[in-house]
Design an enzyme around this catalytic site. Structure first.
Site, short mmCIF file in Angstrom:
data_model
loop_
_atom_site.label_atom_id
_atom_site.label_comp_id
_atom_site.label_asym_id
_atom_site.label_seq_id
_atom_site.Cartn_x
_atom_site.Cartn_y
_atom_site.Cartn_z
N SER A 190 -11.50 8.84 -19.36
CA SER A 190 -12.80 8.10 -19.62
C SER A 190 -12.98 8.26 -21.08
O SER A 190 -13.59 9.14 -21.39
CB SER A 190 -13.90 8.38 -18.75
OG SER A 190 -13.39 8.10 -17.52
N SER A 222 -9.02 10.26 -12.58
CA SER A 222 -9.57 10.03 -13.73
C SER A 222 -10.40 11.13 -14.31
O SER A 222 -11.38 11.74 -13.49
CB SER A 222 -10.42 8.72 -13.37
OG SER A 222 -11.21 8.28 -14.69
N CYS A 264 -19.96 3.74 -9.99
CA CYS A 264 -20.00 5.00 -8.96
C CYS A 264 -21.35 5.26 -8.98
O CYS A 264 -22.14 5.58 -9.82
CB CYS A 264 -19.22 6.02 -9.58
SG CYS A 264 -18.82 6.28 -11.41
N CYS A 294 -10.89 4.09 -3.67
CA CYS A 294 -11.72 4.86 -4.71
C CYS A 294 -12.21 5.91 -4.01
O CYS A 294 -13.14 5.76 -3.14
CB CYS A 294 -12.64 4.04 -5.48
SG CYS A 294 -13.61 4.95 -6.82
N GLY A 327 -18.34 12.16 -8.98
CA GLY A 327 -17.85 13.53 -9.42
C GLY A 327 -16.73 13.47 -10.39
O GLY A 327 -16.16 12.72 -10.85
N GLU A 328 -16.51 14.88 -11.26
CA GLU A 328 -15.54 14.99 -12.04
C GLU A 328 -14.45 15.96 -11.28
O GLU A 328 -14.68 17.13 -11.07
CB GLU A 328 -16.22 15.54 -13.34
CG GLU A 328 -15.10 16.37 -14.15
CD GLU A 328 -14.11 15.09 -14.61
OE1 GLU A 328 -14.49 14.30 -15.01
OE2 GLU A 328 -12.97 15.46 -14.50
N CYS A 341 -22.99 14.61 -9.65
CA CYS A 341 -21.97 14.79 -10.82
C CYS A 341 -22.91 15.90 -11.77
O CYS A 341 -23.98 15.50 -12.30
CB CYS A 341 -21.24 13.55 -11.48
SG CYS A 341 -20.11 14.10 -12.52
N CYS A 347 -22.91 11.70 -17.71
CA CYS A 347 -22.69 10.29 -18.82
C CYS A 347 -23.86 9.39 -18.68
O CYS A 347 -24.36 9.15 -17.42
CB CYS A 347 -21.37 9.65 -18.26
SG CYS A 347 -20.05 10.82 -18.45
N GLU A 391 -19.65 8.32 -1.86
CA GLU A 391 -19.44 6.99 -1.69
C GLU A 391 -17.67 6.92 -1.83
O GLU A 391 -17.12 7.59 -2.64
CB GLU A 391 -19.75 6.21 -2.88
CG GLU A 391 -21.46 6.08 -2.85
CD GLU A 391 -21.87 5.58 -3.97
OE1 GLU A 391 -23.04 5.52 -4.31
OE2 GLU A 391 -21.09 5.06 -4.73
N CYS A 451 -23.69 6.38 -16.26
CA CYS A 451 -23.17 6.29 -14.85
C CYS A 451 -24.10 6.73 -13.95
O CYS A 451 -25.14 7.75 -13.95
CB CYS A 451 -21.96 7.54 -14.84
SG CYS A 451 -21.37 7.86 -13.31
N1 SAH Z 1 -15.96 11.75 -13.59
C1 SAH Z 1 -14.28 10.91 -13.83
C2 SAH Z 1 -14.19 10.04 -12.39
C3 SAH Z 1 -15.45 9.07 -11.97
S1 SAH Z 1 -15.98 7.83 -12.91
C4 SAH Z 1 -14.40 10.06 -15.17
O1 SAH Z 1 -15.42 10.16 -15.82
O2 SAH Z 1 -13.49 9.50 -15.36
C5 SAH Z 1 -14.69 6.50 -12.71
C6 SAH Z 1 -14.92 5.40 -14.13
O3 SAH Z 1 -16.01 4.57 -13.93
C7 SAH Z 1 -15.15 6.34 -15.38
O4 SAH Z 1 -14.39 5.75 -16.44
C8 SAH Z 1 -16.45 6.17 -15.67
O5 SAH Z 1 -16.89 6.18 -17.00
C9 SAH Z 1 -16.64 4.57 -15.06
N2 SAH Z 1 -18.15 4.37 -15.12
C10 SAH Z 1 -19.09 4.91 -14.73
N3 SAH Z 1 -20.50 4.10 -14.58
C11 SAH Z 1 -19.95 2.98 -15.07
C12 SAH Z 1 -20.53 1.85 -15.42
N4 SAH Z 1 -21.92 1.66 -14.98
N5 SAH Z 1 -19.84 0.54 -15.66
C13 SAH Z 1 -18.70 0.83 -15.67
N6 SAH Z 1 -17.90 1.72 -15.68
C14 SAH Z 1 -18.61 3.07 -15.26
#
Ligand code: SAH
Length: 345
Positions: free
Chosen positions: A210, A187, A331, A103, A155-156, A110, A114, A90, A117
């Site tokens: 994050s 990020s 995401c 973005c 992804g990370e 990933c 988390c 995406e 996510c």
């Molecule tokens: N892997 C990287 C980048 C991708 S996520 C990272 O973790 O930073 C981008 C941001 O969206 C991160 O801060 C992640 O924790 C957040 N995110 C993921 N799912 C979410 C959700 N359901 N609501 C709000 N933020 C979310």
């Protein structure tokens, strides 16, 4: 065969020379790629036909098709971008008054897992190549001038460090798209070895971390990465990064109703962040995700309480709206929904 969009501008001349092609063509090639934004070498009409054919063979333009578009009422547009092997990621386009942010994703799925996510819900499928990361930008660029990039898609980035860095260097290159480094934000969920590597690049990309929980106990539950690199190590890596680069780090804190939203958590967050020189905090309300109906968006008053506690502790803090909720913009959600619709999961 080297994908054209993974090549840095200064690499073109030697690559052409090695193949017995004329190095002076490099400038025309760069203009075709980054001024005319060609999608196929056929469209590079300033180049002789035989050369276009050779370029298509040696330096293919990575195919990326828009498979689905979902529009948000706030003007965000989310594209599902498919690659030659059928996999998709995406990318989200986010217009604002004075900027047009994209973005981008760095992996299909990933591995970080988390809890809140959607991208991690099905694990990692594969990492993207630098060309596939740049291809997302190319698709968006044809829809309008992008002023900012955030690497906050699927992804990370620090788990696909080399490809991500190469892609961002291409997009940043003066003889390429020339998007300023300070307009590009990476990020990470806290993959500690990435911090020193990024600091050693000497490029002024912005860095977000994050965080989402201020104690190891809670963070390890929400973000498995914390078991590998707990908060002390993460905070130390962040502090070392800001000392080495003199750059600010932004901590992202997604507030989840009844999970990480108590006053005590806010106090603990303030104390943690104050250990890092030049840090600030973005507070973001959770975007609901279909695989975790128990995770809910907090009420406004919780966000304001958090803001208040942080400000009182002299932590620079911003309240963020999450944009494009109705475009499935958190995401991984569009891909997750599409694969469910297609019966793939
Ligand atoms: N892997 C990287 C980048 C991708 S996520 C990272 O973790 O930073 C981008 C941001 O969206 C991160 O801060 C992640 O924790 C957040 N995110 C993921 N799912 C979410 C959700 N359901 N609501 C709000 N933020 C979310």
């Amino acid at each position: 065969m080297i994908p054209a969009w993974s090549i840095l501008p200064e690499e073109w001349k030697p690559l052409l020379a090695e193949r017995g092609l004329r190095p002076f063509r490099a400038d025309q090639i760069l203009q075709a790629l980054y001024r005319d934004w060609i999608e196929t070498w056929d469209a590079a009409t300033t180049l002789p036909l035989e050369l276009r054919a050779r370029l298509a063979e040696e330096f293919p333009l990575t195919r990326a098709d828009v498979r689905a578009v979902s529009q948000g009422v706030d003007g965000t547009e989310k594209l599902l971008v498919g690659f030659a092997d059928g996999e998709a990621v995406e990318t989200v386009l986010i217009p604002a008054k004075d900027r047009f942010t994209q973005c981008i994703s760095t992996q299909v799925g990933c591995a970080m897992g988390c809890a809140f996510c959607a991208s991690g819900a099905c694990g990692l499928v594969r990492s993207l190549g630098a060309d596939e990361i740049v291809a997302q930008y190319m698709l968006a660029r044809r829809r309008g001038t992008i002023t900012n990039i955030v690497v906050m898609g699927m992804g990370e980035p620090f788990m696909n460090y080399d490809a991500t860095m190469r892609a961002l260097k291409v997009i940043n290159a003066g003889k390429g798209p020339n998007l300023g480094a300070r307009h590009i934000t990476l990020s990470t969920c806290g993959v500690v070895p990435g911090f020193a590597r990024l600091a050693s690049e000497g490029i002024q990309f912005e860095l977000s971390v994050s965080l989402h929980a201020p104690t190891d106990e809670l963070r390890s539950k929400l973000m498995p990465v914390n078991r590998r690199w707990p908060l002390d190590e993460l905070v130390e890596a962040c502090a070392a990064y800001t000392r080495a680069t003199k750059r600010i780090i932004t901590f992202e804190y997604t507030v989840i109703d009844g999970v990480n939203d108590s006053r005590a958590m806010a106090e603990a967050l303030a104390a943690l962040v104050r250990r890092v020189p030049m840090a600030k905090v973005n507070l973001i309300p959770l975007s609901p995700v279909s695989h975790r109906p128990d995770f809910r968006t907090p009420p406004e008053k919780t966000m304001l309480m958090f803001l208040d506690v942080l400000m009182k502790n002299r932590v620079q803090t911003m309240l963020r709206r999450s944009r494009g909720k109705d475009a499935d913009a958190a995401c991984g959600q569009l891909r997750l929904r599409r694969s469910r619709e297609n019966g793939a999961m």
